[in-house]
Design an enzyme around this catalytic site. Structure first.
Site, short mmCIF file in Angstrom:
data_model
loop_
_atom_site.label_atom_id
_atom_site.label_comp_id
_atom_site.label_asym_id
_atom_site.label_seq_id
_atom_site.Cartn_x
_atom_site.Cartn_y
_atom_site.Cartn_z
N ASP A 227 0.87 -1.19 0.00
CA ASP A 227 0.00 0.00 0.00
C ASP A 227 0.90 1.24 0.00
O ASP A 227 2.11 1.13 0.19
CB ASP A 227 -0.88 0.03 1.27
CG ASP A 227 -0.04 -0.12 2.52
OD1 ASP A 227 0.13 -1.27 2.98
OD2 ASP A 227 0.50 0.88 3.02
N ASP A 229 0.45 3.64 2.26
CA ASP A 229 0.14 4.21 3.57
C ASP A 229 -1.00 5.24 3.40
O ASP A 229 -2.00 4.93 2.75
CB ASP A 229 1.40 4.79 4.23
CG ASP A 229 1.26 4.90 5.72
OD1 ASP A 229 0.65 4.02 6.34
OD2 ASP A 229 1.73 5.90 6.29
N1 LIG Z 1 1.00 1.35 5.84
C1 LIG Z 1 1.52 0.51 6.72
N2 LIG Z 1 1.94 0.94 7.93
C2 LIG Z 1 2.50 0.09 8.81
N3 LIG Z 1 2.64 -1.21 8.59
C3 LIG Z 1 2.23 -1.70 7.41
N4 LIG Z 1 2.25 -2.94 6.90
C4 LIG Z 1 1.72 -2.89 5.67
N5 LIG Z 1 1.35 -1.64 5.35
C5 LIG Z 1 1.65 -0.87 6.43
#
Ligand SMILES: Nc1ncnc2[nH]cnc12
Ligand SMILES: CSC[C@H]1O[C@H](OP(=O)(O)O)[C@H](O)[C@@H]1O
Length: 311
Positions: A227, A229
């Site tokens: 992703d 975030d």
């Molecule tokens: N955006 C994110 N923040 C923290 N841990 C994660 N693991 C996978 N995506 C994450």
């Protein structure tokens, strides 16, 4: 599991710690399941001993596999018993850990499903996780300037690049921010980490990497972006998104790990896999407390982990 041994006679040198969406490594021969208990409690999951055929000799090489969040992902990042995990792995002979993690990307060029071999960490955990073997009357300070093992990283990079063009895209380096969680970051935090030069973010690298260093185990994490975030204009991170990308790319993740295990099983990497470069560092790092000042409970636990080190 019926028919699988509950002990394993030979030392096991290489371990894989699987993270979110990677709770097992299928396709290897399952030789044993170990329920190890340690002075720091039980590990996240039983340790599976898998047989991986050496590409040079054909001989089966034992690989330990541990599922960080438990067999069913029942442990939140702050509940992972990292001391028990690392102590249990060391107790069966492990000196090399390849750890896998699902991460958020903090950079446009690191796209969901890309792999990253991080070389630095910023610690944004909040001190709520037990983070050292040295406490309660035994003090120890190990170096952590380079939190990952550059020798292992070199092997991982070569293996990752050999799979490029087959759906694998690899970033050779990266600054990993390890946050506390379990909630994801605020947008302000996400942008702050970007301003610090962060490449990717997770909740699991620490204290795992610190404890591996204290235990004189070479440790390298392989990250897979799931992703962007919440700093990006695309949709904010959520669990469905993380699991969706992990599932869709799990075959590549497994091929990547398989290639790394193939390479590490070659005799030419014997010294690296035994982490000879870390051998003995903790004996000196932990000898700062004079014998007269050592508390019995603390010494006993450390004697379990490092027999003979602190006599
Ligand atoms: N955006 C994110 N923040 C923290 N841990 C994660 N693991 C996978 N995506 C994450
Ligand atoms: C399910 S998203 C957050 C979760 O995913 C990562 O897990 P792991 O590092 O074990 O693959 C991240 O660190 C969080 O624990």
């Amino acid at each position: 599991m019926a028919g699988v041994a509950d002990s394993y006679a030979d030392p096991v040198r290489i371990a894989v710690i699987g993270g979110t969406g990677l709770q097992s490594l299928p396709r290897f021969t399952h030789a044993a399941t170990l329920n190890v208990s340690t002075p720091w409690g039980a590990p996240s999951s039983p340790i599976s001993i898998l047989h991986h055929p050496s590409p040079t000799s054909g001989k089966p090489i034992p690989i330990a596999f541990l599922s960080r969040h438990g067999l069913h992902h029942e442990l939140a990042p702050h509940e992972v018993p990292s001391r028990a995990n690392i102590a249990a792995l060391r107790s069966i002979g492990v000196r090399t850990i390849i750890a896998f993690s699902a991460v958020g990307s903090l950079r446009e060029e690191i796209k969901p499903r890309d792999f990253v071999v991080p070389d630095q960490i910023i610690d944004r955990t909040k001190g709520v996780r037990p983070f050292t073997f040295f406490e309660g009357g035994m003090v120890g300070h190990v170096g952590f300037g380079d939190p990952f093992d550059e020798g292992l990283a070199r092997v991982v990079r070569v293996c990752g690049h050999s799979l490029e063009g087959e759906g694998v895209e690899l970033h050779d380096r990266g600054l990993l921010v390890c946050m506390e969680g379990p909630q994801f970051s605020t947008r302000a935090e996400s942008n702050l980490y970007r301003s610090w030069g962060g490449s990717v973010i997770n909740m699991s690298a620490l204290p795992e990497a610190k404890l591996a260093r204290e235990a004189e185990i070479g440790y390298q994490m392989i990250c897979m972006a799931t992703d962007y975030d919440c700093w990006h204009t695309s949709e904010d991170v959520n669990v469905e998104m993380v699991m969706g990308h992990m599932k869709a790319n799990s075959e590549n993740a497994r091929r990547f790990i398989g290639a790394v295990l193939d390479e590490l099983s070659k005799e030419e990497h014997g010294v690296l896999v035994l982490a000879k470069h870390l051998d003995g560092q903790t004996k000196f790092a932990g000898s700062i407390t004079a014998k007269a000042g050592r508390a019995k409970g603390a010494s006993e636990k450390l004697d379990w982990l490092f027999p003979g080190y602190f006599d």
